[in-house]
Design an enzyme around this catalytic site. Structure first.
Site, mmCIF file in Angstrom:
data_model
loop_
_atom_site.group_PDB
_atom_site.id
_atom_site.type_symbol
_atom_site.label_atom_id
_atom_site.label_comp_id
_atom_site.label_asym_id
_atom_site.label_seq_id
_atom_site.Cartn_x
_atom_site.Cartn_y
_atom_site.Cartn_z
ATOM 1 N N SER A 86 -13.340 -1.169 -5.959
ATOM 2 C CA SER A 86 -13.056 -0.830 -7.262
ATOM 3 C C SER A 86 -14.475 -1.348 -8.287
ATOM 4 O O SER A 86 -14.306 -1.855 -9.126
ATOM 5 C CB SER A 86 -11.806 -1.254 -8.070
ATOM 6 O OG SER A 86 -11.475 -0.362 -8.956
ATOM 7 N N SER A 87 -15.621 -0.782 -7.917
ATOM 8 C CA SER A 87 -16.836 -1.054 -8.831
ATOM 9 C C SER A 87 -16.573 -0.278 -10.080
ATOM 10 O O SER A 87 -17.081 -0.548 -11.191
ATOM 11 C CB SER A 87 -18.059 -0.744 -8.041
ATOM 12 O OG SER A 87 -17.779 0.582 -7.433
ATOM 13 N N SER A 88 -16.175 1.054 -10.172
ATOM 14 C CA SER A 88 -15.982 1.651 -11.289
ATOM 15 C C SER A 88 -14.799 0.972 -12.268
ATOM 16 O O SER A 88 -15.304 0.980 -13.461
ATOM 17 C CB SER A 88 -15.475 3.217 -10.954
ATOM 18 O OG SER A 88 -14.375 3.183 -10.458
ATOM 19 N N GLU A 128 -10.290 6.879 -17.576
ATOM 20 C CA GLU A 128 -10.256 7.741 -16.311
ATOM 21 C C GLU A 128 -9.630 9.081 -16.427
ATOM 22 O O GLU A 128 -9.978 10.046 -16.045
ATOM 23 C CB GLU A 128 -9.620 6.854 -15.143
ATOM 24 C CG GLU A 128 -10.560 5.830 -14.970
ATOM 25 C CD GLU A 128 -11.181 6.099 -13.582
ATOM 26 O OE1 GLU A 128 -11.576 7.135 -13.236
ATOM 27 O OE2 GLU A 128 -12.194 5.125 -13.115
ATOM 28 N N ASP A 151 -5.864 -1.269 -10.183
ATOM 29 C CA ASP A 151 -7.526 -1.831 -10.200
ATOM 30 C C ASP A 151 -7.840 -2.493 -11.635
ATOM 31 O O ASP A 151 -8.279 -3.516 -11.864
ATOM 32 C CB ASP A 151 -8.477 -0.738 -9.866
ATOM 33 C CG ASP A 151 -8.435 -0.398 -8.568
ATOM 34 O OD1 ASP A 151 -7.602 -0.733 -7.990
ATOM 35 O OD2 ASP A 151 -8.981 0.964 -8.303
ATOM 36 N N GLY A 180 -19.178 2.156 -4.434
ATOM 37 C CA GLY A 180 -18.390 2.995 -3.282
ATOM 38 C C GLY A 180 -17.877 1.961 -2.166
ATOM 39 O O GLY A 180 -17.553 2.631 -0.958
ATOM 40 N N TYR A 199 -2.623 12.208 0.132
ATOM 41 C CA TYR A 199 -1.859 11.365 -0.921
ATOM 42 C C TYR A 199 -0.752 12.495 -1.366
ATOM 43 O O TYR A 199 0.303 11.779 -1.447
ATOM 44 C CB TYR A 199 -2.773 11.172 -1.853
ATOM 45 C CG TYR A 199 -2.232 10.518 -3.069
ATOM 46 C CD1 TYR A 199 -1.897 8.990 -3.109
ATOM 47 C CD2 TYR A 199 -2.056 11.383 -4.304
ATOM 48 C CE1 TYR A 199 -1.189 8.329 -4.479
ATOM 49 C CE2 TYR A 199 -1.332 10.682 -5.301
ATOM 50 C CZ TYR A 199 -1.057 9.350 -5.311
ATOM 51 O OH TYR A 199 -0.435 8.885 -6.374
ATOM 52 N N GLU A 249 0.769 -1.245 -0.083
ATOM 53 C CA GLU A 249 0.090 0.046 0.114
ATOM 54 C C GLU A 249 0.904 1.207 0.003
ATOM 55 O O GLU A 249 1.979 1.318 0.795
ATOM 56 C CB GLU A 249 -0.853 0.100 1.195
ATOM 57 C CG GLU A 249 -2.297 0.477 0.720
ATOM 58 C CD GLU A 249 -2.976 -0.412 0.049
ATOM 59 O OE1 GLU A 249 -3.386 0.081 -1.174
ATOM 60 O OE2 GLU A 249 -3.351 -1.263 0.385
#
Length: 398
Positions: free
Chosen positions: A137-139, A171, A183, A133, A233, A43
């Site tokens: 990573s549904s998108s 994206e 993803d 959400g 980030y 991560e």
């Protein structure tokens, strides 16, 4: 999602629902699946030359598709009311009112930019068992599943790594989100009973066995809206770059922090005098090593060591990288105390979002009940939980 047993849509029902909506016969409909994903370990190091270790999981988005005889495009979804209509000859642009259709139009825009042409339009009906959400990573599942369905339907034969790149380009260029490629990559290339060790910079990757036996990963959603993640980030990234420059100026011939082994790090760490920068760099070096150790542990079938690595990763993300927060800490620390749990950690950007835990299947119910009680008592509202196994990447079902 509040339980492990939420209702699941059966993709076998999709061709019938498609025909009820659009007419024709079920034999004319093709159905594709696209998985969600978890990152097991690794991560906040992808932008520091490190590796990620994701796996596709058995929660899927399904796309039923059929070519039309005209140039019209029609999008429908089982779970979301409303129909979106476009024309294949449109110049697709982002429009907020188009909701999820933007993800699909973004893929079409990138296919056209690459020179692919469409002789006719198409109609689709989608259904998803991926919590929107939920931090898994549904998108990206939507982008890659749709890209694969279109590629197969029109005979484009786009390979899986290019499918992943299409999702990322959509994206970047259409949604204006500067995401990484992890993803989309695991969703495109994933295989059941494996995880993928991936260098996001070079796209070099290696499959590793993910034979969990009687254990399952439990995804734990804080249900917290993340507000800090983007700014923090950028701050963490700048701190890592500053630490890297100090090391380079002191003579270390590296272009990324994760090129250092722990042994290298212990020899040169004294050149970084700032305690915050020291901690950020230390996380990168040791988290990258944990990815390598996790791969070796799985090759040996040592799930106990994998669990210990998950715990160590969370501790580093909490104390050295400082991206967890009270919600994720409460979930991970409560999970780590439960009977049947080998290890747990936050996953993703942090400051909310999700954690994962490795839990024996016989203890799933008590695990969720106990962690939920601890979380609600401390945070004041419920977390979401579901158990999962590894799954296949984008696939044709019918």
């Amino acid at each position: 999602m509040d339980s492990l047993t939420a209702s699941i849509y059966d993709p076998a029902d999709l061709p019938g629902a498609f025909v009820k909506l659009y007419g024709g016969n079920p034999e004319s409909v093709q159905v594709f699946s696209s998985p969600a994903r978890i990152n097991i370990i690794g991560e906040h190091i992808d932008y520091n030359g490190g590796m990620v270790f994701p796996a596709a999981i058995n929660r899927y988005l399904y796309v039923a598709i059929r070519k039309r005889n005209d140039s019209k495009i029609i999008y429908n979804d089982i779970h979301f009311p409303g129909t979106f209509e476009f024309d294949i000859n449109d110049s697709f642009v982002y429009d907020k009112k188009n909701d999820y259709a933007n993800y699909l139009n973004g893929i079409l825009s990138q296919l056209k930019a690459k020179g692919f042409s469409f002789d006719k339009g198409f109609e689709i009906l989608m259904a998803s068992n991926i919590p929107a959400g939920g931090g898994i990573s549904s998108s990206s599942a939507l982008e890659c599943g749709f890209a694969y369905a279109v590629s197969e339907t029109y005979g484009f034969n786009i390979d899986r790594i290019e499918i992943a790149k299409l999702g990322q380009m959509s994206e970047h260029n259409f949604m204006n989100v500067n995401c990484g490629i992890m993803d989309q990559f695991i969703i495109a290339v994933g295989k059941k009973n494996t995880a993928v060790k991936l260098n996001c910079g070079t796209l070099d990757y290696e499959y590793a066995p993910l034979e969990l036996g009687d254990y399952r990963f439990v995804v734990m959603n804080t249900n917290k809206q993340r507000r800090l993640a983007d700014s923090k980030y950028n701050e963490r990234r700048a701190q890592c770059e500053e630490a890297l420059k100090i090391l380079q100026d002191s003579g270390e011939k590296i272009s990324a922090l994760c090129q250092l082994t722990p042994e290298d790090w212990e020899k040169c760490r004294g050149t970084i005098k700032n305690e915050v920068l020291l901690k950020r760099a230390r996380h990168c070096v040791y988290e990258n090593q944990r990815v390598k150790d996790a791969v070796q542990a799985l090759k040996r079938g040592d799930l106990k060591e994998l669990g210990q690595l998950l715990n160590a990763s969370h501790e580093s993300l909490k104390n050295d990288y400082e991206v967890t927060g009270i919600e994720l800490d409460t979930l991970a620390e409560a999970a780590q105390k439960q009977e049947g749990c080998l290890g747990a950690r936050m996953t993703g950007a942090g400051f909310g979002g999700c954690g994962i835990a490795l839990v024996h299947k016989d203890y799933l119910d008590s695990f969720v009940e106990n962690v939920q009680n601890a979380y609600t008592a401390k945070i004041g509202y419920k977390a979401g939980f579901f158990a999962c196994e590894s799954g296949d990447g984008v696939s044709r079902l019918k």
